[in-house]
Design a protein around this motif. Structure first.
Motif, mmCIF file in Angstrom:
data_model
loop_
_atom_site.group_PDB
_atom_site.id
_atom_site.type_symbol
_atom_site.label_atom_id
_atom_site.label_comp_id
_atom_site.label_asym_id
_atom_site.label_seq_id
_atom_site.Cartn_x
_atom_site.Cartn_y
_atom_site.Cartn_z
ATOM 1 N N VAL A 31 12.510 -2.162 1.759
ATOM 2 C CA VAL A 31 11.065 -1.939 1.700
ATOM 3 C C VAL A 31 10.565 -1.329 3.002
ATOM 4 C CG1 VAL A 31 8.810 -3.064 1.554
ATOM 5 C CG2 VAL A 31 10.662 -3.786 0.025
ATOM 6 N N VAL A 32 10.901 -1.959 4.109
ATOM 7 C CA VAL A 32 10.398 -1.533 5.417
ATOM 8 C C VAL A 32 10.869 -0.127 5.777
ATOM 9 C CG1 VAL A 32 10.446 -2.022 7.893
ATOM 10 C CG2 VAL A 32 10.178 -3.893 6.250
ATOM 11 N N PHE A 37 7.629 5.449 1.114
ATOM 12 C CA PHE A 37 6.469 4.648 1.492
ATOM 13 C C PHE A 37 5.854 5.187 2.780
ATOM 14 C CE2 PHE A 37 7.972 0.438 -0.685
ATOM 15 C CZ PHE A 37 7.921 1.087 -1.915
ATOM 16 N N GLN A 38 6.705 5.524 3.721
ATOM 17 C CA GLN A 38 6.213 6.034 5.002
ATOM 18 C C GLN A 38 5.498 7.364 4.817
ATOM 19 O OE1 GLN A 38 9.719 6.095 7.499
ATOM 20 N NE2 GLN A 38 10.117 3.913 7.162
ATOM 21 N N LEU A 381 6.600 0.186 -8.217
ATOM 22 C CA LEU A 381 5.859 1.014 -7.275
ATOM 23 C C LEU A 381 6.582 2.321 -6.979
ATOM 24 C CD1 LEU A 381 3.547 1.475 -5.222
ATOM 25 C CD2 LEU A 381 4.829 0.057 -3.594
ATOM 26 N N GLN A 382 7.899 2.283 -6.949
ATOM 27 C CA GLN A 382 8.671 3.451 -6.506
ATOM 28 C C GLN A 382 8.440 4.724 -7.332
ATOM 29 O OE1 GLN A 382 12.733 2.504 -4.643
ATOM 30 N NE2 GLN A 382 12.317 0.669 -5.847
ATOM 31 N N LYS A 419 -2.792 0.574 -0.068
ATOM 32 C CA LYS A 419 -2.977 -0.878 -0.043
ATOM 33 C C LYS A 419 -1.809 -1.599 -0.708
ATOM 34 C CE LYS A 419 -6.350 -4.502 -1.088
ATOM 35 N NZ LYS A 419 -7.750 -4.783 -1.541
ATOM 36 N N ALA A 420 -1.302 -1.047 -1.799
ATOM 37 C CA ALA A 420 -0.165 -1.663 -2.493
ATOM 38 C C ALA A 420 1.063 -1.712 -1.584
ATOM 39 C CB ALA A 420 0.147 -0.896 -3.774
ATOM 40 N N ILE A 421 1.303 -0.607 -0.881
ATOM 41 C CA ILE A 421 2.450 -0.566 0.035
ATOM 42 C C ILE A 421 2.276 -1.571 1.161
ATOM 43 C CG2 ILE A 421 3.709 0.867 1.692
ATOM 44 C CD1 ILE A 421 3.000 3.287 -0.092
ATOM 45 N N GLU A 422 1.082 -1.610 1.743
ATOM 46 C CA GLU A 422 0.819 -2.566 2.829
ATOM 47 C C GLU A 422 1.019 -4.009 2.366
ATOM 48 O OE1 GLU A 422 -2.982 -2.024 4.786
ATOM 49 O OE2 GLU A 422 -1.880 -1.145 6.470
ATOM 50 N N MET A 423 0.530 -4.333 1.180
ATOM 51 C CA MET A 423 0.677 -5.695 0.654
ATOM 52 C C MET A 423 2.154 -6.033 0.448
ATOM 53 S SD MET A 423 -2.479 -5.927 -2.108
ATOM 54 C CE MET A 423 -2.001 -7.591 -2.648
#
Length: 430
Positions: A31-32, A37-38, A381-382, A419-423
């Protein structure tokens, strides 16, 4: 023998713990370190820096959109700018408390026959507004947007600002009262709207479909009422002194929503309960349709249990597979048949009739994270983030073949995805 068994069990326990710990670390790392996502987060910030209209295909600032990216805008704009947008909606508030749909500079408001009817107010010198009357989410969206602004900035003093002769706080409650006074079905104890598809703002009749007409069919649905519930919760958190009136309304509304719209047998929400008859043929079984967007917002409103959320997610995933769509942002499945909506863009799997909207799909992701479905959130999400990378933009919606359509800088999608990614990132860190 007993001692050997104890040793064996202990070895298995610690080996299992080690394996579980390793899997958690691997998941956290995936995830990180997810490059999509980035990319999406960086791109989202770039998009919201450029303004507040819904996207490059729109001239207006819409409240239902602004509500979904105001938190992201707070990352790149001064609080005064964010507040001024909110003030415009309050300055253009109707005499009965209603809230406009969107606003545009007066010099850009072009009167076209059959187009928008513009709304003016002496309190607002620069902008005029318009209201899509078939929808019933404008008032709730503005209350939610103010709540998000206050939560993000800590600027609770904004609620005491005076516009006209009323404070912002009073105007928020006035907007909520509009729904009780002018959009309330006493029979159901819920707010009503026109017949639209899921969360959409295009009614079944009329080639455009944004204004109530003599052919409008009224109904109660899950999206509008879930949005109202969230707004009431926000209002009470901002001002607990309003508990006496609004807590009872909130509890009754939640109970009535589940009573009239939840199909216990099929574990889904009924699309519409009509006040004066369905506009569709008797042979059409509308309850076969599963509304993705309204279900996601209902979860945000706290209407479903964790078990019901999992069942809903499984249905969404099955619908994506059956339709061939790219993500659970799929508006609904199956879509309404050809010709059931007069608007030409509302063909099956077009626009709000089965189009795939990250704008709502990512809200479902947020709720999955909130309720502990972190692995499932990551998986679902991906596809949404990947197509941002592939298409280098936040498109408004996608076809069932995952083809991008509409504005490529749709700020609502940028806001909810960010917001979804941050959560999700916060969840794996914890």
């Amino acid at each position: 023998m007993r001692s050997l068994l104890i040793v064996f069990m202990a070895v298995c326990f610690f080996t299992s713990c080690d394996t579980t710990s390793e899997k958690k670390e691997e998941f956290k790392k995936s995830v990180v370190e997810n490059t999509d996502f980035q990319f999406v987060k960086k791109k989202a910030l770039e998009v919201v820096k450029t303004g507040f209209n819904a996207g490059d295909g729109y001239g207006e600032v819409w409240i239902r959109d602004y509500n979904t990216f105001i938190e992201l805008s707070a990352e790149v704009f001064p609080t005064e700018v964010l507040k001024e947008n909110l003030r415009v909606f309050f300055r253009l508030q109707g005499k009965d408390g209603n809230i406009i749909d969107g606003f545009i500079p007066k010099e850009k408001a072009v009167d076209v026959e059959g187009g928008y009817t513009y709304i003016y107010n002496d309190l607002e010198p620069t902008y005029c507004g318009h209201k899509n009357t078939v929808e019933t989410d404008h008032e709730a969206s503005l209350v939610q947007a103010v709540y998000k602004y206050v939560q993000k900035t800590g600027d609770k003093a904004f609620l005491n600002e005076i516009i006209g002769e009323k404070t912002i706080a009073d105007r928020m409650e006035w907007a909520m009262d509009f729904l009780l006074n002018h959009r309330w079905s006493k029979e159901h104890g819920m707010i009503w709207g026109a017949t639209t598809s899921d969360w959409g703002d295009v009614q079944h009749c009329h080639p455009w479909g944004v204004y109530i007409t003599e052919d409008t069919k009224y109904c109660v649905d899950i999206y509008d009422n879930a949005m109202f519930l969230i707004a009431i919760d926000n209002l009470l958190e901002l001002d607990p002194s309003k508990e006496g009136k609004w807590r009872t309304i909130r509890n009754d509304l939640a109970k009535n929503t589940m009573k009239h719209l939840w199909d216990e047998k099929n574990q889904k929400f009924i699309p519409h309960v009509y006040l004066d008859g369905s506009p569709f043929p008797d042979t059409f079984i509308e309850n076969e349709i599963f509304y993705h967007g309204g279900t996601a917002v209902a979860i945000e409103a706290g209407l479903l249990s964790k078990e019901q959320i999992k069942v809903s997610l499984d249905k969404m995933i099955a619908n994506v597979k059956a339709s061939g769509a790219g993500s659970i942002g799929l508006t609904m499945y199956p879509p309404y048949p050809e010709g059931y909506y007069e608007n030409k863009g509302m063909y099956p799997y077009g626009y709000q009739n089965g189009g795939d909207w990250t704008w709502f799909g990512a809200r479902m992701i947020q709720q999955l994270v909130k309720y502990g479905f972190v692995q499932e959130a990551y998986e679902q999400l991906q596809p949404m983030t990947n197509r941002v990378v592939v298409n280098d933009g936040f498109y408004e919606w996608y076809t069932e073949k995952n083809e991008p359509k509409g504005s490529g800088t749709f700020r609502g999608s940028a806001g909810v995805l960010y917001k979804a990614i941050e959560m999700l990132e916060d969840a794996v860190e914890k």
